[in-house]
Design an enzyme around this catalytic site. Sequence first.
Site, PDB file in Angstrom:
ATOM      1  N   GLN A 125       0.636  -1.310   0.166  1.00  0.00           N
ATOM      2  CA  GLN A 125      -0.164  -0.050  -0.160  1.00  0.00           C
ATOM      3  C   GLN A 125       0.861   1.167   0.143  1.00  0.00           C
ATOM      4  OE1 GLN A 125      -2.586   0.754   3.439  1.00  0.00           O
ATOM      5  NE2 GLN A 125      -3.792   2.137   2.324  1.00  0.00           N
ATOM      6  N   ASP A 146      10.647  -6.359  -3.707  1.00  0.00           N
ATOM      7  CA  ASP A 146       9.590  -7.183  -3.083  1.00  0.00           C
ATOM      8  C   ASP A 146       9.722  -8.629  -3.394  1.00  0.00           C
ATOM      9  OD1 ASP A 146       6.629  -5.908  -1.886  1.00  0.00           O
ATOM     10  OD2 ASP A 146       6.548  -7.952  -2.476  1.00  0.00           O
ATOM     11  N   TYR A 175       1.322  -7.828  16.142  1.00  0.00           N
ATOM     12  CA  TYR A 175       1.821  -6.761  15.261  1.00  0.00           C
ATOM     13  C   TYR A 175       2.435  -5.751  16.246  1.00  0.00           C
ATOM     14  CZ  TYR A 175       1.325  -2.836  12.061  1.00  0.00           C
ATOM     15  OH  TYR A 175       1.314  -1.886  11.133  1.00  0.00           O
TER      16      TYR A 175
HETATM   17  P1  NAD Z   1       1.420  -3.901   2.680  1.00  0.00           P
HETATM   18  O1  NAD Z   1       1.118  -5.285   3.383  1.00  0.00           O
HETATM   19  O2  NAD Z   1       0.621  -3.309   1.864  1.00  0.00           O
HETATM   20  O3  NAD Z   1       3.052  -4.138   2.033  1.00  0.00           O
HETATM   21  C1  NAD Z   1       4.067  -5.047   2.349  1.00  0.00           C
HETATM   22  C2  NAD Z   1       4.646  -5.621   1.298  1.00  0.00           C
HETATM   23  O4  NAD Z   1       5.791  -6.345   1.848  1.00  0.00           O
HETATM   24  C3  NAD Z   1       3.946  -6.554   0.324  1.00  0.00           C
HETATM   25  O5  NAD Z   1       4.026  -5.876  -0.913  1.00  0.00           O
HETATM   26  C4  NAD Z   1       4.431  -7.768   0.490  1.00  0.00           C
HETATM   27  O6  NAD Z   1       4.548  -8.508  -0.879  1.00  0.00           O
HETATM   28  C5  NAD Z   1       5.892  -7.254   0.901  1.00  0.00           C
HETATM   29  N1  NAD Z   1       6.489  -8.441   1.704  1.00  0.00           N
HETATM   30  C6  NAD Z   1       5.777  -9.401   2.686  1.00  0.00           C
HETATM   31  N2  NAD Z   1       6.925 -10.450   2.988  1.00  0.00           N
HETATM   32  C7  NAD Z   1       8.145 -10.152   2.564  1.00  0.00           C
HETATM   33  C8  NAD Z   1       9.298 -10.766   2.523  1.00  0.00           C
HETATM   34  N3  NAD Z   1       9.694 -11.866   3.061  1.00  0.00           N
HETATM   35  N4  NAD Z   1      10.347 -10.382   1.574  1.00  0.00           N
HETATM   36  C9  NAD Z   1       9.928  -8.937   0.824  1.00  0.00           C
HETATM   37  N5  NAD Z   1       8.861  -8.398   0.910  1.00  0.00           N
HETATM   38  C10 NAD Z   1       7.953  -8.930   1.383  1.00  0.00           C
HETATM   39  O7  NAD Z   1       2.027  -3.041   3.820  1.00  0.00           O
HETATM   40  P2  NAD Z   1       1.881  -1.281   3.975  1.00  0.00           P
HETATM   41  O8  NAD Z   1       0.601  -1.048   4.299  1.00  0.00           O
HETATM   42  O9  NAD Z   1       2.434  -0.871   2.785  1.00  0.00           O
HETATM   43  O10 NAD Z   1       2.783  -1.150   5.321  1.00  0.00           O
HETATM   44  C11 NAD Z   1       4.300  -0.897   5.242  1.00  0.00           C
HETATM   45  C12 NAD Z   1       4.675  -0.669   6.655  1.00  0.00           C
HETATM   46  O11 NAD Z   1       4.055   0.403   7.176  1.00  0.00           O
HETATM   47  C13 NAD Z   1       4.646  -1.611   7.399  1.00  0.00           C
HETATM   48  O12 NAD Z   1       5.858  -1.845   8.284  1.00  0.00           O
HETATM   49  C14 NAD Z   1       3.559  -1.198   8.355  1.00  0.00           C
HETATM   50  O13 NAD Z   1       3.431  -2.068   9.771  1.00  0.00           O
HETATM   51  C15 NAD Z   1       3.609   0.179   8.513  1.00  0.00           C
HETATM   52  N6  NAD Z   1       2.000   0.751   8.540  1.00  0.00           N
HETATM   53  C16 NAD Z   1       1.412   0.691   7.731  1.00  0.00           C
HETATM   54  C17 NAD Z   1       0.049   1.259   7.873  1.00  0.00           C
HETATM   55  C18 NAD Z   1      -1.049   1.178   6.902  1.00  0.00           C
HETATM   56  O14 NAD Z   1      -2.355   1.677   7.251  1.00  0.00           O
HETATM   57  N7  NAD Z   1      -0.944   0.739   5.695  1.00  0.00           N
HETATM   58  C19 NAD Z   1      -0.237   1.821   9.148  1.00  0.00           C
HETATM   59  C20 NAD Z   1       0.798   1.889  10.279  1.00  0.00           C
HETATM   60  C21 NAD Z   1       2.165   1.420  10.016  1.00  0.00           C
HETATM   61  N1  SER Z   2      -3.054   0.081   9.433  1.00  0.00           N
HETATM   62  C1  SER Z   2      -2.524  -0.810  10.157  1.00  0.00           C
HETATM   63  C2  SER Z   2      -3.280  -2.128  10.672  1.00  0.00           C
HETATM   64  O1  SER Z   2      -4.535  -1.767  10.967  1.00  0.00           O
HETATM   65  C3  SER Z   2      -2.068   0.137  11.511  1.00  0.00           C
HETATM   66  O2  SER Z   2      -0.581  -0.071  11.803  1.00  0.00           O
HETATM   67  O3  SER Z   2      -2.671  -2.984  10.942  1.00  0.00           O
END
Ligand code: NAD
Ligand code: SER
Length: 315
Positions: free
Chosen positions: A12, A34, A142
């Site tokens: 995302q 990725d 998490y």
């Molecule tokens: P996401 O799940 O959309 O994307 C994660 C990506 O990691 C995916 O494309 C997946 O294919 C890849 N991945 C998984 N396992 C893997 C591996 N072993 N090696 C390489 N790639 C791998 O996550 P996101 O929403 O983009 O979040 C990114 C970061 O931001 C995370 O640390 C998440 O905790 C943090 N975060 C996100 C949100 C949110 O609302 N999206 C909120 C708070 C924190």
């Molecule tokens: N959007 C994330 C979750 O709900 C917050 O880290 O897991």
Amino acid sequence: MKNILVIGAAGQIGSELVTELRKQYGINNVVAADINLSANAEVLKAGIFEEIDILDMVKLYEVMKKYQIDTVFNLVALLSAKGEDEPFLSWKVNVGGLVNLLYVCVEFKAALFTPSSIGAFGPGTPRDNTPQDTIQRPNTIYGVTKVSGELLCDYYHKKFGLDTRGLRYPGLISSLTPPGGGTTDYAVHIFYEAIEKGHYTCFLKSDTQMDMMYMPDAIDAAIQLMEADPAKLKHRNAFNVTSMQFDPEKLCLEIKKHIPNFTIDYNIDPVRQAIADSWPRSLDDSCAREEWGWNPKYNISSMTEDMLKVLRKSK
Ligand code: NAD
Ligand code: SER
């Protein structure tokens, strides 16, 4: 930042961060990586792409060396709801992957950005205006991985002088890539269903308030923090950041201003409800504002207007 690696680039955040970094730093200076190229292949293959499993230390090392990487954005994680389904894998990927990156970043003296989350807080944390420095005893896997990540990054900064930085992101709302299995996902799904069906069934109760942010602000925050003067950073891992707070009912009313017939009902998922009930209702992000000038652009009205406009255009 000269040569940048974004790992977890198909997700995302990554899918939008890669495009912005390529725009600002040059298409040949950003490596997207990725484990899975099925999502966003077109976006990622517009520049350099490497298939990497974050748990494969040898491949990580080779890629860091090949492109002389000086900055890494680590976006790999299993999010909160997915983590509860697979707690063992969540620890392995979220913490094991980070430890590998910390190791290679020390070797190559590269800076490392790793997002934390509102999930790093728990039921013992003050839920309103949650301070930067406060109780962090989360009760999800998490959250456990996020607190561990914050501590590991601070430790590597202190022990090895590694330039580690991070943000505690709230729920992120975006229109390009669907969220990857979190508790705040409803705030994205609702827009797709409002346009397609005029109705949304929400898995959280109507009055479940959490912090949220629109993706353009989330991308700006990551880049701004990594460009910030290190001398001004009293905190590093990780800064509270937010730009809006709402519950499903308030978001529904906002959407109704644009789609008057939109309706919502509720079918509560007890697992995600319990997670949301253990997270802050609002964060205090004054340290981010003071130490590196955090100042988001979007509120609930401007975010809703833009989400609906962009999603309607992409139909
Ligand atoms: P996401 O799940 O959309 O994307 C994660 C990506 O990691 C995916 O494309 C997946 O294919 C890849 N991945 C998984 N396992 C893997 C591996 N072993 N090696 C390489 N790639 C791998 O996550 P996101 O929403 O983009 O979040 C990114 C970061 O931001 C995370 O640390 C998440 O905790 C943090 N975060 C996100 C949100 C949110 O609302 N999206 C909120 C708070 C924190
Ligand atoms: N959007 C994330 C979750 O709900 C917050 O880290 O897991």
